[in-house]
Design an enzyme around this catalytic site. Structure first.
Site, PDB file in Angstrom:
ATOM      1  CE1 TYR A  90       1.359   0.645   4.272  1.00 45.94           C
ATOM      2  CE2 TYR A  90       1.057  -1.726   4.093  1.00 45.94           C
ATOM      3  CZ  TYR A  90       1.599  -0.621   4.731  1.00 45.94           C
ATOM      4  OH  TYR A  90       2.420  -0.798   5.812  1.00 45.94           O
ATOM      5  CB  SER A 112       5.806   4.913  -1.234  1.00 40.27           C
ATOM      6  OG  SER A 112       6.117   4.218  -0.057  1.00 40.27           O
ATOM      7  CD  GLU A 168       4.655   5.575  -9.192  1.00 41.08           C
ATOM      8  OE1 GLU A 168       5.191   5.414 -10.296  1.00 41.08           O
ATOM      9  OE2 GLU A 168       3.473   5.927  -9.062  1.00 41.08           O
ATOM     10  CD  GLU A 179       7.988  -0.899   4.405  1.00 35.73           C
ATOM     11  OE1 GLU A 179       8.226   0.226   4.881  1.00 35.73           O
ATOM     12  OE2 GLU A 179       7.010  -1.117   3.689  1.00 35.73           O
TER      13      GLU A 179
END
Length: 169
Positions: A16, A18, A21, A84
C-alpha cells in the site's frame, strides 16, 4: 516440472502507499514484478506525522486498497524488510483480489506500535505522488546505493531521507 523447493522462494507481498508506485518498486526490487490489485480488510491506512510514507494498523471497519507484488525472491523480500526497517512488522494476512473476490494469503508490513500517537487521518496516494514521490525515489536510490556499499554508514542516515522536510513547509 518445478520442485516444491522452488515454490518456497516465491513470496507474495501486499503493498500500500509508496510501494504501489512502479518506479519505486523497480528501484528497490531491481525488477518489475507482476502485480495484482487487492483489498485488505480490518486495517486502516494512516498518515504518520513527519514522514513521507504511511503505515497500516488494525481497525475494525478498515479497508485498504493496494497491490500484491507476486513472486518475490528471498533477496527482494530482504530489501523490502530493510527499507521498511524495525518500525514495521511483516506478517501474513488474508486479502481479497479486486477482480475475482478470491482470497489469498500474503505477507504485508504492519506498523509495530499500534498506539503510536503519530498515526492520524487517512493517507492519500495521489497527494503523495504530487508532493513527495520525487523525493521518495531519490531516497530509494540512495538506499540501494548504500545497501550495495554501506561504507561504514548506518541505515539511520538513509531513514532520514524519507522523513518529511518540515523546514520547507
Amino acid at each position: 516440472m518445478t520442485s516444491s523447493s522452488d515454490q518456497s522462494l516465491s513470496h507474495n507481498v501486499f503493498v500500500y502507499g509508496s510501494f504501489q508506485e512502479p518506479s519505486v518498486v523497480n528501484l528497490i526490487l531491481e525488477c518489475d514484478p507482476v502485480t495484482i490489485s487487492a483489498q485488505l480488510h480490518g486495517y486502516h491506512l494512516y498518515r504518520l506525522k513527519g514522514r513521507l510514507h504511511p503505515c497500516i494498523s488494525p481497525s475494525d471497519n478498515g479497508i485498504i486498497n493496494g497491490k500484491i507484488l507476486t513472486g518475490l525472491t528471498d533477496g527482494q523480500l530482504e530489501n523490502l524488510d530493510m527499507i521498511e526497517g524495525e518500525e514495521y512488522v511483516r506478517k501474513t494476512v488474508e486479502v481479497v483480489l479486486t477482480d475475482t473476490s478470491e482470497k489469498m494469503q500474503v505477507e504485508t508490513f504492519v506498523w509495530a506500535n499500534k498506539d503510536d500517537p503519530d498515526m492520524y487521518g487517512e493517507w492519500d496516494f495521489e497527494e503523495w505522488k504530487k508532493l513527495h514521490m520525487e523525493k521518495f525515489i531519490e531516497a530509494s536510490k540512495k538506499f540501494i546505493e548504500w545497501k550495495k556499499n554501506p561504507d561504514g554508514r548506518s541505515r539511520e542516515e538513509f531513514a532520514k531521507y524519507v522523513q518529511e522536510d518540515l523546514t520547507s513547509a
